[in-house]
Design a protein around this motif. Structure first.
Motif, PDB file in Angstrom:
ATOM      1  N   SER A 220       0.838  -1.190   0.000  1.00  0.00           N
ATOM      2  CA  SER A 220       0.000   0.000   0.000  1.00  0.00           C
ATOM      3  C   SER A 220       0.879   1.248   0.000  1.00  0.00           C
ATOM      4  N   ALA A 221       0.230   2.384  -0.259  1.00  0.00           N
ATOM      5  CA  ALA A 221       0.978   3.640  -0.242  1.00  0.00           C
ATOM      6  C   ALA A 221       1.522   3.934   1.155  1.00  0.00           C
TER       7      ALA A 221
ATOM      8  N   LEU B  17       4.586   1.953   1.601  1.00  0.00           N
ATOM      9  CA  LEU B  17       5.673   2.542   0.827  1.00  0.00           C
ATOM     10  C   LEU B  17       6.297   3.710   1.587  1.00  0.00           C
ATOM     11  N   LEU B  18       5.466   4.584   2.141  1.00  0.00           N
ATOM     12  CA  LEU B  18       5.991   5.725   2.893  1.00  0.00           C
ATOM     13  C   LEU B  18       6.757   5.266   4.125  1.00  0.00           C
TER      14      LEU B  18
ATOM     15  N   TYR C 196       9.778   6.821  -5.692  1.00  0.00           N
ATOM     16  CA  TYR C 196       9.179   5.496  -5.483  1.00  0.00           C
ATOM     17  C   TYR C 196       7.716   5.471  -5.915  1.00  0.00           C
ATOM     18  N   LEU C 197       7.014   6.570  -5.662  1.00  0.00           N
ATOM     19  CA  LEU C 197       5.613   6.654  -6.083  1.00  0.00           C
ATOM     20  C   LEU C 197       5.495   6.642  -7.602  1.00  0.00           C
TER      21      LEU C 197
ATOM     22  N   ARG D  73       6.232   3.168  -8.741  1.00  0.00           N
ATOM     23  CA  ARG D  73       5.064   2.339  -8.437  1.00  0.00           C
ATOM     24  C   ARG D  73       3.988   2.517  -9.504  1.00  0.00           C
TER      25      ARG D  73
END
Length: 226
Positions: A79-80, A83-84, A98-99, A102
């Protein structure tokens, strides 16, 4: 006495002879510059095509390096939020690269080329921005030369990896072009809300990509003070 009198004459003749090659080459370089000026679209597109072909060949031939695996792994977080969390605990870089990786994975699938694609596009943007920035001050030929120097220099080496550096250079170039556009418009007495908005967004994206983006912030701040 005869020897001492002939020495200046020989020196002058030698200097004249040494100046001749540069004078002979002047029309050649002048003609090359004129050709570039009149075919700038072809030259710029050729440069970008060369860059794209070279990077595609590299990405299809060379597997991911050790540090690129961090990008590959973090971009596939469940999930986001995850990721964070990984950007704060594993790689310690801002999250924007990275976003974007993704997003590339979601559109094109997971792979080596997809991992490097955002950074490749970012460095391509840097090449275009270098051309625009210098072109406004020195003309098309020198703008193209600036892009060639950027592509052939050391900055191009880490920029093609699946790390934030290519995007950082792209956003830095965009910020400089937006700042230059705003400054030139202000000199003409024109309003600059769109250019200022682009500058703000570019600087924000820069800080969300890599901490080294602060150097571009510092450069623009010093230019504004001066």
């Amino acid at each position: 006495m005869l020897y001492t009198r002939s020495t200046p004459h020989m020196s002058s003749t030698s200097a004249t002879t040494q100046d001749q090659p540069s004078e002979a080459n002047a029309p050649l370089f002048s003609g090359l510059g004129e050709w570039v000026e009149s075919h700038i679209a072809i030259c710029l597109c050729s440069l970008l095509a060369t860059y794209i072909c070279a990077e595609l060949g590299y990405s299809l031939r060379i597997p991911l390096r050790h540090d690129e695996i961090f990008t590959w792994y973090i971009a596939q977080a469940p999930s986001a939020g995850s990721l964070l969390h990984l950007t704060r605990t594993v790689d310690l870089n801002p999250p924007l690269s990275y976003l974007l990786t993704r997003l590339t994975f979601q559109v094109l699938g997971v792979g080596t080329l997809q991992t490097r694609l955002p950074e490749m596009l970012g460095f391509g943007l840097a090449l275009v921005c270098a051309f625009i920035f210098v072109r406004r001050r020195a003309g098309d030929a020198f703008g193209l030369l600036a892009a060639v120097i950027l592509l052939s220099g050391k900055a191009s080496e880490p920029a093609i990896y699946g790390r934030p550096y290519g995007l950082m250079l792209g956003f830095a170039g965009l910020a400089l072009v937006a700042w230059q556009s705003s400054t030139l418009a202000q000199d003409r007495g024109a309003s600059t809300p769109g250019k200022d908005l682009l500058l703000g967004l570019s600087l924000a994206a820069l800080l969300l990509t890599h901490v080294f983006g602060m150097f571009t912030w510092a450069a623009i701040s010093v230019a504004e003070v001066i």
